[in-house]
Design an enzyme around this catalytic site. Structure first.
Site, mmCIF file in Angstrom:
data_model
loop_
_atom_site.group_PDB
_atom_site.id
_atom_site.type_symbol
_atom_site.label_atom_id
_atom_site.label_comp_id
_atom_site.label_asym_id
_atom_site.label_seq_id
_atom_site.Cartn_x
_atom_site.Cartn_y
_atom_site.Cartn_z
ATOM 1 N N SER A 152 0.857 -1.188 0.000
ATOM 2 C CA SER A 152 0.000 0.000 0.000
ATOM 3 C C SER A 152 0.889 1.231 0.000
ATOM 4 O O SER A 152 2.010 1.197 0.521
ATOM 5 C CB SER A 152 -0.854 -0.020 1.268
ATOM 6 O OG SER A 152 -1.428 1.255 1.487
ATOM 7 N N TYR A 165 -0.409 -1.273 9.994
ATOM 8 C CA TYR A 165 -0.532 -1.681 8.581
ATOM 9 C C TYR A 165 0.558 -1.002 7.741
ATOM 10 O O TYR A 165 1.207 -1.652 6.912
ATOM 11 C CB TYR A 165 -1.929 -1.291 8.105
ATOM 12 C CG TYR A 165 -2.257 -1.553 6.651
ATOM 13 C CD1 TYR A 165 -2.529 -2.839 6.197
ATOM 14 C CD2 TYR A 165 -2.343 -0.505 5.733
ATOM 15 C CE1 TYR A 165 -2.872 -3.072 4.868
ATOM 16 C CE2 TYR A 165 -2.683 -0.726 4.418
ATOM 17 C CZ TYR A 165 -2.945 -2.011 3.985
ATOM 18 O OH TYR A 165 -3.288 -2.227 2.670
HETATM 19 N N1 LIG Z 1 -8.639 -2.287 -1.445
HETATM 20 C C1 LIG Z 1 -7.837 -1.277 -1.151
HETATM 21 O O1 LIG Z 1 -8.271 -0.108 -1.066
HETATM 22 C C2 LIG Z 1 -6.356 -1.486 -0.956
HETATM 23 C C3 LIG Z 1 -5.536 -0.366 -0.809
HETATM 24 C C4 LIG Z 1 -4.167 -0.533 -0.659
HETATM 25 C C5 LIG Z 1 -3.634 -1.803 -0.620
HETATM 26 N N2 LIG Z 1 -4.453 -2.866 -0.736
HETATM 27 C C6 LIG Z 1 -3.845 -4.189 -0.655
HETATM 28 O O2 LIG Z 1 -4.261 -4.965 -1.762
HETATM 29 C C7 LIG Z 1 -4.375 -6.335 -1.368
HETATM 30 C C8 LIG Z 1 -5.757 -6.838 -1.729
HETATM 31 O O3 LIG Z 1 -6.724 -5.972 -1.151
HETATM 32 P P1 LIG Z 1 -8.281 -6.280 -1.300
HETATM 33 O O4 LIG Z 1 -8.990 -5.021 -0.992
HETATM 34 O O5 LIG Z 1 -8.549 -6.993 -2.572
HETATM 35 O O6 LIG Z 1 -8.471 -7.286 -0.053
HETATM 36 P P2 LIG Z 1 -9.760 -8.133 0.368
HETATM 37 O O7 LIG Z 1 -9.766 -8.134 1.875
HETATM 38 O O8 LIG Z 1 -10.971 -7.704 -0.336
HETATM 39 O O9 LIG Z 1 -9.379 -9.594 -0.141
HETATM 40 C C9 LIG Z 1 -8.330 -10.281 0.435
HETATM 41 C C10 LIG Z 1 -8.565 -11.771 0.292
HETATM 42 O O10 LIG Z 1 -7.537 -12.396 1.084
HETATM 43 C C11 LIG Z 1 -8.124 -13.489 1.757
HETATM 44 N N3 LIG Z 1 -7.370 -13.804 2.976
HETATM 45 C C12 LIG Z 1 -7.457 -13.186 4.178
HETATM 46 N N4 LIG Z 1 -6.676 -13.781 5.076
HETATM 47 C C13 LIG Z 1 -6.080 -14.819 4.425
HETATM 48 C C14 LIG Z 1 -5.178 -15.843 4.829
HETATM 49 N N5 LIG Z 1 -4.739 -15.907 6.089
HETATM 50 N N6 LIG Z 1 -4.783 -16.743 3.904
HETATM 51 C C15 LIG Z 1 -5.237 -16.680 2.631
HETATM 52 N N7 LIG Z 1 -6.101 -15.740 2.189
HETATM 53 C C16 LIG Z 1 -6.503 -14.833 3.089
HETATM 54 C C17 LIG Z 1 -9.536 -13.030 2.080
HETATM 55 O O11 LIG Z 1 -10.390 -14.134 2.323
HETATM 56 C C18 LIG Z 1 -9.911 -12.236 0.852
HETATM 57 O O12 LIG Z 1 -10.611 -13.003 -0.102
HETATM 58 C C19 LIG Z 1 -4.067 -6.368 0.126
HETATM 59 O O13 LIG Z 1 -2.715 -6.709 0.330
HETATM 60 C C20 LIG Z 1 -4.312 -4.955 0.577
HETATM 61 O O14 LIG Z 1 -3.556 -4.615 1.732
HETATM 62 C C21 LIG Z 1 -5.796 -2.748 -0.903
#
Ligand SMILES: NC(=O)c1ccc[n+]([C@@H]2O[C@H](COP(=O)([O-])OP(=O)(O)OC[C@H]3O[C@@H](n4cnc5c(N)ncnc54)[C@H](O)[C@@H]3O)[C@@H](O)[C@H]2O)c1
Length: 271
Positions: A152, A165
């Site tokens: 992020s 985070y």
């Molecule tokens: N969505 C945002 O705004 C955003 C912003 C910056 C960074 N990110 C990063 O992008 C990545 C994806 O974000 P997202 O919004 O798609 O996340 P999300 O939470 O929607 O999806 C994450 C997926 O990971 C799975 N998961 C959780 N714990 C797990 C584990 N222990 N083992 C295996 N799978 C597991 C969940 O079941 C889920 O399906 C993350 O690393 C997040 O930090 C997201």
């Protein structure tokens, strides 16, 4: 541009929804056989089913990536299933479990219970490390590999109310650079993609939910102003806006890109 992903085996953690789901679909569209990992089996199966229905190759691989024995078993199963080792790893699974208070706000560091720190660090940092440890021997043996970490922008510039985070995401990027230095001689690259706010169907409420508009969520309007490209588009980033960036870094064409963090946040951070 031929990305050279045809026939490669790619593992995407947390591929069951959101950004990870789209990365799975993108890599499968480029001809990779995709190992769709998720904590929730039904999510992994749904995405693997979607890929197969579109004519691609996929394996649903439910596992908790905070558990090294589950990661090792998943990597073994994937290699057996596809008959070759994983050569692309996308460390995508990550959460922001800092407890949200009323109004969708996350707490300041001093208000965050110590017990909550571990959840953030376990998934983001240890999960990434477990997956790297499990796939690296196969990559070394074959003298090639791509590791892409989804971090992020909070990990590059720090974000208030996301202190743990932010630190965890920065740790992933620094860990990735060290691994990039250790394994460049095996022609393995390790890079990170830094995201800003990404809106997707897995987010049920607030400004990042797909139903949010500037009319029904006043925070969305304020957020759009932070992202030059989002402001121009009148919407936040979506998974399909970043999945191609990941596919490029996972590709043959990115051989000389390693140890880097590439911002894909519409200009939220410019370093
Ligand atoms: N969505 C945002 O705004 C955003 C912003 C910056 C960074 N990110 C990063 O992008 C990545 C994806 O974000 P997202 O919004 O798609 O996340 P999300 O939470 O929607 O999806 C994450 C997926 O990971 C799975 N998961 C959780 N714990 C797990 C584990 N222990 N083992 C295996 N799978 C597991 C969940 O079941 C889920 O399906 C993350 O690393 C997040 O930090 C997201």
């Amino acid at each position: 541009m031929n990305l050279g992903l045809e026939g490669k085996v790619a593992l995407v953690t947390g591929g069951g929804q959101g950004v990870g789901r789209q990365i799975c679909i993108e890599l499968a569209g480029e001809g990779a056989a995709v190992v769709v990992n998720d904590l929730f089996a039904e999510r992994a199966q749904a995405v693997a089913g979607e890929i197969e229905a579109a004519g691609g190759r996929a394996l649903a691989a439910p596992a908790d990536i905070t558990r090294p024995e589950q990661v090792d078993a998943m990597v073994r199963l994937a290699a057996e299933h596809f008959g070759k080792p994983i050569s692309v790893l996308v460390n995508n699974a990550g959460i922001v479990p800092e407890r949200r208070e009323k109004g969708g706000r996350t707490p300041l560091f001093l208000d965050m219970p110590v017990a909550d720190w571990a959840k953030v660090v376990d998934l983001n940092v240890y999960g990434t490390m477990h997956c790297c440890r499990a796939v690296l021997p196969g990559m070394i043996e074959h003298g090639a590999g791509r590791i892409v970490n989804i971090i992020s922008e909070a990990g590059r510039v720090g974000e208030a109310q996301l202190a743990v985070y932010s630190g965890a995401k920065a740790a992933i990027a620094a860990f990735g650079k060290a691994i990039a230095r250790e394994h460049g001689r095996h022609r393995i690259t390790v890079n990170s993609v830094a995201l800003g706010a990404v809106s997707h169907a897995g987010i049920k409420d607030g400004p990042l939910s797909v139903g949010a508009t500037v009319d029904n969520d006043e925070r969305l309007g304020k957020m759009l102003n932070l992202y030059p490209i989002a402001k121009g588009l009148g919407r936040l980033c979506r998974p399909e806006d970043v999945s191609g960036v990941v596919a490029f870094l996972a590709s043959e064409r990115a051989l000389f890109v390693t140890g880097q963090t590439l911002g894909a946040s519409g200009g939220f951070v410019m370093l």
